[in-house]
Motif scaffolding. Structure first.
Motif, short mmCIF file in Angstrom:
data_model
loop_
_atom_site.label_atom_id
_atom_site.label_comp_id
_atom_site.label_asym_id
_atom_site.label_seq_id
_atom_site.Cartn_x
_atom_site.Cartn_y
_atom_site.Cartn_z
N ASP A 1 -54.70 38.46 70.26
CA ASP A 1 -53.93 38.08 71.45
C ASP A 1 -53.86 36.56 71.63
OD1 ASP A 1 -53.41 40.72 72.08
OD2 ASP A 1 -55.01 40.88 73.58
N MET A 2 -54.98 35.87 71.34
CA MET A 2 -54.99 34.42 71.50
C MET A 2 -54.05 33.77 70.48
SD MET A 2 -56.19 31.96 73.36
CE MET A 2 -54.96 30.68 73.10
N ASN A 3 -53.98 34.32 69.29
CA ASN A 3 -53.04 33.79 68.31
C ASN A 3 -51.61 33.93 68.80
OD1 ASN A 3 -51.12 34.46 65.80
ND2 ASN A 3 -52.74 33.08 65.09
N LYS A 4 -51.29 35.10 69.38
CA LYS A 4 -49.93 35.31 69.90
C LYS A 4 -49.63 34.36 71.05
CE LYS A 4 -50.13 39.77 70.69
NZ LYS A 4 -49.68 41.14 71.09
N TYR B 1 -60.76 34.05 76.14
CA TYR B 1 -61.03 33.46 74.83
C TYR B 1 -61.89 32.21 74.97
CZ TYR B 1 -60.21 31.98 70.01
OH TYR B 1 -60.37 31.63 68.69
N CYS B 2 -61.54 31.34 75.91
CA CYS B 2 -62.31 30.11 76.10
C CYS B 2 -63.76 30.41 76.45
CB CYS B 2 -61.67 29.23 77.17
SG CYS B 2 -60.18 28.36 76.62
N GLN B 3 -63.97 31.38 77.34
CA GLN B 3 -65.34 31.73 77.72
C GLN B 3 -66.11 32.28 76.52
OE1 GLN B 3 -65.67 34.54 80.96
NE2 GLN B 3 -67.89 34.64 80.83
N ALA B 4 -65.48 33.17 75.76
CA ALA B 4 -66.16 33.79 74.62
C ALA B 4 -66.47 32.77 73.53
CB ALA B 4 -65.31 34.92 74.06
N ILE B 5 -65.50 31.91 73.22
CA ILE B 5 -65.71 30.92 72.16
C ILE B 5 -66.72 29.86 72.60
CG2 ILE B 5 -64.60 29.00 70.95
CD1 ILE B 5 -64.04 31.52 69.54
N LEU C 1 -61.82 41.49 68.08
CA LEU C 1 -60.69 41.22 67.20
C LEU C 1 -59.36 41.24 67.96
CD1 LEU C 1 -61.66 43.26 64.00
CD2 LEU C 1 -62.11 40.86 64.55
N ASP C 2 -59.26 42.12 68.96
CA ASP C 2 -58.01 42.15 69.72
C ASP C 2 -57.84 40.88 70.55
OD1 ASP C 2 -60.04 42.80 71.48
OD2 ASP C 2 -58.95 44.40 72.48
N LEU C 3 -58.94 40.28 71.00
CA LEU C 3 -58.85 39.03 71.74
C LEU C 3 -58.41 37.89 70.81
CD1 LEU C 3 -59.22 37.40 74.33
CD2 LEU C 3 -61.66 37.19 73.78
N MET C 4 -58.93 37.89 69.59
CA MET C 4 -58.49 36.88 68.61
C MET C 4 -57.00 37.03 68.33
SD MET C 4 -61.76 37.05 65.97
CE MET C 4 -61.08 35.85 64.82
#
Length: 298
Positions: free
Chosen positions: A47-50, A119-123, A42-45
């Motif tokens: 951070d990616m939004n920011k 984020y790119c790797q995880a998604i 959730l923190d990665l999501m």
């Protein structure tokens, strides 16, 4: 959500193989579903939004450095048909080199680069996993899409008070196989069209979840079994709306066509084989009716 409205399905990715039946039904009847327990921190999501918001706040001359690899894969500015919309794009998000080029184009800081890379790797891994589960729900092998490229986009809707009630994105189905959407956690506006009634169902923000939409390639590849959901975005409040989308496109060079396992006497082949590039060009001229042009009429 209005009285009597149905809610789109939710799939628990930690509950397989128990969810295969629910997944198959969601893909056939809705063409979309939320996922929970998807494994993206959730923190990665957050951070990616920011990071996405900060990149969209860059001056236009910097955003315009985000050039195309394939047509409309880079920066898309607002246009007469989408005056409230703009988007940054990264083609082939699985490629570390492509990610670095994207970050360099936008003068991303070391911290921003780290967030984008993670984020790119995880998604991407999640995209492959969901694509595999869709295939398995139809009785097929899960590795069919492992070489397919993914397009990553950071979308911004410049919603103002004057724009309330207008369209941010017109009705369309995605041309790709599937889309993973991280919706804005505070600002809604996305609506999906129900298959049978044609009614629009609001997809309200639900923090921590992701939305999966199936597109035209999924319908053709599955020989009509998977539903390509139509959707739109409406401006409902005066607030900037940012969504982050990953599109699993289709084969780079091979044709999109239904596997032999999905074609038989009761299910004759519905679409002529086509490459994603051919379909992208067809869509650019005919929009949402493009898939019908490829349908085989007996």
């Amino acid at each position: 959500m209005g009285k009597g409205k149905r809610a789109i399905p939710t799939i628990d990715l930690s509950n397989f193989p128990g969810e295969y039946g629910k997944l198959r039904e969601a893909c056939q009847e809705w063409g979309c579903f939320r996922v929970v327990n998807h494994g993206i921190p959730l923190d990665l999501m957050w951070d990616m939004n920011k990071v996405g918001r900060s990149l969209q706040d860059l001056p236009m001359e910097i955003k315009c450095r985000n050039t195309d690899v394939i047509p409309r894969s880079g920066y898309v500015a607002s246009s007469p048909d989408k005056p409230l919309f703009e988007s940054l794009g990264l083609y082939d998000m699985a490629s570390s080199h492509s990610v670095q080029i994207f970050c360099s184009q936008l003068d991303a800081s070391p911290h921003q680069r780290e967030i984008i890379e993670k984020y790119c790797q995880a998604i991407y891994e999640l995209t492959m996993g969901i694509g595999g589960k869709l295939a398995e729900s139809l009785g097929l092998k899960s590795d069919f899409c492992k070489e397919w490229p993914c397009l990553f986009r950071i979308n911004k809707y410049n919603f103002t008070l004057e724009a309330v009630g207008s369209i941010g994105a017109p009705i369309h189905a995605d041309p790709s196989f599937l889309t993973i959407l991280q919706l804005d956690e505070n600002v809604g506006g996305l609506e999906v069209m129900e298959k049978n009634s044609g009614a629009f169902i609001p997809v309200d923000p639900l923090p921590g979840t992701l939305l999966i939409n199936l597109g035209d390639v999924a319908t053709a590849w599955s020989n009509g079994r998977l539903f390509n959901v139509k959707h739109r975005v409406q401006c409902k409040e005066a607030a900037i709306r940012v969504s982050i989308a990953t599109f699993l496109l289709g084969p780079k060079e091979a044709a999109v066509e239904a596997p032999p396992e999905l074609v038989d006497a009761e299910h004759p082949r519905l679409y002529v084989p086509f490459t994603y590039e051919e379909y992208r060009e067809l869509r650019s001229s005919s929009r949402c009716g493009a898939l019908d042009l490829l349908r085989i009429h007996s």
